[in-house]
Design a protein around this motif. Sequence first.
Motif, PDB file in Angstrom:
ATOM      1  N   SER A 229      -5.340  14.924   0.840  1.00  0.00           N
ATOM      2  CA  SER A 229      -4.490  14.406   2.063  1.00  0.00           C
ATOM      3  C   SER A 229      -4.510  12.921   1.959  1.00  0.00           C
ATOM      4  N   LEU A 230      -3.301  12.706   2.376  1.00  0.00           N
ATOM      5  CA  LEU A 230      -3.106  11.045   2.524  1.00  0.00           C
ATOM      6  C   LEU A 230      -2.574  10.742   4.182  1.00  0.00           C
ATOM      7  N   THR A 231      -3.248  10.135   4.838  1.00  0.00           N
ATOM      8  CA  THR A 231      -2.642   9.753   6.156  1.00  0.00           C
ATOM      9  C   THR A 231      -2.109   8.080   6.172  1.00  0.00           C
ATOM     10  N   SER A 232      -0.911   7.997   6.662  1.00  0.00           N
ATOM     11  CA  SER A 232      -0.301   6.732   6.454  1.00  0.00           C
ATOM     12  C   SER A 232       0.024   6.217   7.935  1.00  0.00           C
ATOM     13  N   TYR A 233      -0.202   4.919   8.154  1.00  0.00           N
ATOM     14  CA  TYR A 233       0.014   4.735   9.661  1.00  0.00           C
ATOM     15  C   TYR A 233       1.379   3.680   9.634  1.00  0.00           C
ATOM     16  N   THR A 234       2.124   3.678  10.640  1.00  0.00           N
ATOM     17  CA  THR A 234       3.309   3.168  10.823  1.00  0.00           C
ATOM     18  C   THR A 234       3.555   2.908  12.344  1.00  0.00           C
ATOM     19  N   LYS A 235       4.641   1.867  12.584  1.00  0.00           N
ATOM     20  CA  LYS A 235       5.053   1.707  14.016  1.00  0.00           C
ATOM     21  C   LYS A 235       6.392   2.303  14.105  1.00  0.00           C
ATOM     22  N   ILE A 236       6.629   3.056  15.127  1.00  0.00           N
ATOM     23  CA  ILE A 236       7.763   3.687  15.537  1.00  0.00           C
ATOM     24  C   ILE A 236       7.920   3.252  16.883  1.00  0.00           C
ATOM     25  N   ASN A 237       9.250   2.428  17.369  1.00  0.00           N
ATOM     26  CA  ASN A 237       9.482   1.767  18.538  1.00  0.00           C
ATOM     27  C   ASN A 237       8.311   1.366  19.331  1.00  0.00           C
ATOM     28  N   GLY A 238       7.458   0.510  18.389  1.00  0.00           N
ATOM     29  CA  GLY A 238       6.443  -0.361  19.237  1.00  0.00           C
ATOM     30  C   GLY A 238       4.976   0.176  18.948  1.00  0.00           C
ATOM     31  N   GLY A 239       5.146   1.777  18.782  1.00  0.00           N
ATOM     32  CA  GLY A 239       3.689   2.584  19.101  1.00  0.00           C
ATOM     33  C   GLY A 239       3.334   2.744  17.609  1.00  0.00           C
ATOM     34  N   TRP A 240       2.134   3.019  17.457  1.00  0.00           N
ATOM     35  CA  TRP A 240       1.576   3.216  16.098  1.00  0.00           C
ATOM     36  C   TRP A 240       1.582   4.793  16.067  1.00  0.00           C
ATOM     37  N   HIS A 241       1.882   5.488  14.844  1.00  0.00           N
ATOM     38  CA  HIS A 241       1.968   6.663  14.384  1.00  0.00           C
ATOM     39  C   HIS A 241       1.181   7.131  13.201  1.00  0.00           C
ATOM     40  N   SER A 242       0.746   8.288  13.072  1.00  0.00           N
ATOM     41  CA  SER A 242       0.149   8.496  11.600  1.00  0.00           C
ATOM     42  C   SER A 242       0.849   9.685  11.103  1.00  0.00           C
ATOM     43  N   THR A 243       0.930   9.756   9.750  1.00  0.00           N
ATOM     44  CA  THR A 243       1.585  10.753   9.116  1.00  0.00           C
ATOM     45  C   THR A 243       0.915  11.465   8.189  1.00  0.00           C
ATOM     46  N   LEU A 244       0.844  12.519   8.208  1.00  0.00           N
ATOM     47  CA  LEU A 244      -0.089  13.304   7.446  1.00  0.00           C
ATOM     48  C   LEU A 244       0.645  13.955   6.153  1.00  0.00           C
ATOM     49  N   ASN A 245       0.081  13.612   4.815  1.00  0.00           N
ATOM     50  CA  ASN A 245       0.751  14.461   3.859  1.00  0.00           C
ATOM     51  C   ASN A 245      -0.135  15.204   2.899  1.00  0.00           C
ATOM     52  N   GLN A 246      -0.138  16.364   2.725  1.00  0.00           N
ATOM     53  CA  GLN A 246      -1.176  17.452   2.160  1.00  0.00           C
ATOM     54  C   GLN A 246      -0.700  17.747   0.808  1.00  0.00           C
ATOM     55  N   THR A 247      -1.460  17.533  -0.372  1.00  0.00           N
ATOM     56  CA  THR A 247      -0.835  17.655  -1.566  1.00  0.00           C
ATOM     57  C   THR A 247      -1.786  18.908  -2.165  1.00  0.00           C
ATOM     58  N   ASN A 248      -1.122  19.916  -2.684  1.00  0.00           N
ATOM     59  CA  ASN A 248      -1.675  21.038  -3.485  1.00  0.00           C
ATOM     60  C   ASN A 248      -1.568  20.625  -4.757  1.00  0.00           C
ATOM     61  N   VAL A 249      -2.883  20.294  -5.655  1.00  0.00           N
ATOM     62  CA  VAL A 249      -2.662  20.004  -6.868  1.00  0.00           C
ATOM     63  C   VAL A 249      -2.829  21.013  -7.859  1.00  0.00           C
ATOM     64  N   LEU A 250      -1.913  21.092  -8.669  1.00  0.00           N
ATOM     65  CA  LEU A 250      -1.728  22.001  -9.846  1.00  0.00           C
ATOM     66  C   LEU A 250      -2.174  21.868 -11.166  1.00  0.00           C
ATOM     67  N   ASN A 251      -1.652  20.573 -11.460  1.00  0.00           N
ATOM     68  CA  ASN A 251      -2.116  19.959 -13.070  1.00  0.00           C
ATOM     69  C   ASN A 251      -2.116  18.569 -12.606  1.00  0.00           C
ATOM     70  N   ALA A 252      -3.642  18.099 -13.165  1.00  0.00           N
ATOM     71  CA  ALA A 252      -3.586  16.572 -12.930  1.00  0.00           C
ATOM     72  C   ALA A 252      -4.693  16.124 -13.692  1.00  0.00           C
ATOM     73  N   GLY A 253      -4.577  14.712 -14.135  1.00  0.00           N
ATOM     74  CA  GLY A 253      -5.679  14.149 -14.555  1.00  0.00           C
ATOM     75  C   GLY A 253      -5.969  12.579 -14.577  1.00  0.00           C
ATOM     76  N   THR A 254      -7.071  11.906 -14.746  1.00  0.00           N
ATOM     77  CA  THR A 254      -7.384  10.714 -14.529  1.00  0.00           C
ATOM     78  C   THR A 254      -7.958  10.045 -15.617  1.00  0.00           C
ATOM     79  N   THR A 255      -7.646   8.686 -15.655  1.00  0.00           N
ATOM     80  CA  THR A 255      -8.352   7.992 -16.791  1.00  0.00           C
ATOM     81  C   THR A 255      -8.668   6.644 -16.159  1.00  0.00           C
ATOM     82  N   ARG A 256      -9.899   5.753 -16.602  1.00  0.00           N
ATOM     83  CA  ARG A 256     -10.242   4.343 -16.267  1.00  0.00           C
ATOM     84  C   ARG A 256      -9.752   3.423 -17.502  1.00  0.00           C
TER      85      ARG A 256
END
Length: 308
Positions: A229-256
Amino acid sequence: MSSPPKDQDTVKVDLGGREVTVPKGGLYDRYRMNPDLDAIARDPRVSGVDFFRRLPKTKVDSPIGPTLTPNFYYTMSTARLTMLAPSKAIRTRLPEELSPLEIVPGLGLVSVMFFRYDVCDIDFYTEATVGIAVKPARHGKLGFFDLVTGLKNEHLDGYVLSLPVSSDIAQVRGHDGYGFPKWVTDLDVDIDDRRTTARVANDAGGVDLAFSAATPAQKAYVSGERVGSLTSYTKINGGWHSTLNQTNVLNAGTTRSTRGVTLQLGEGRMSDDLRSLKPKRTIQFDVMTEGQAALHMPVPTSVPPRNK
């Protein structure tokens, strides 16, 4: 994967008084965010829809008019380059209520991400972002669990500086509905199990930002096994809001390793934003060649003042 044809027929739709064009016969034209999951499951590009059957949509009022939430992304791919940057530079770009997520005192995390949405409720589009990892906007000190899960990119909180997109409907929904700094530009993103490339154009048609790298080795996951999940913060009409994005990972990889990773900064808003953060070095490269997501509409949230 190939992009939709440029000469595809379009229809005009109204979003909160803003007129935008969408592909004729596309998912938005047919369903207006209320999809037939059985029909979408028959699309050969979609590996399944079980993730979405557990997420009922609800109708909400929003700055773009009444809409259904969440927005479903049935087939997507992403790439993220995570970098260390001085907290001092990061703080100059953050609203005072937010604080950088630091891995050690004085060093925070910033990222460049690229997205390709092949099948989604608002049709095909691509986007890119320069973002900052922030501490969860809640009272109390950041716990060790927050830091560990944040570094694993499973549950992140972030603040977005730039978010160019390739389609009108994505721009209007993202800017007016979510409060994100979105604009429309030519934006190519290609991600497969061999190579990841992206190019973001500036207003003059030149390069704002470009990226190329070998795709890290991918691991397959059963649907629902790895949901981040990623929660992003933004201001809308001067007030703070949080937006939740849920990601269902099916194929992924990482490298350093950063061998063969090329990030080209040109002239434009994305490059300017990244330069302003003064990134020191890249510490991780993540690619999801296949995934799904549910992007919820923003909700009002309490963001306490930052301790001086």
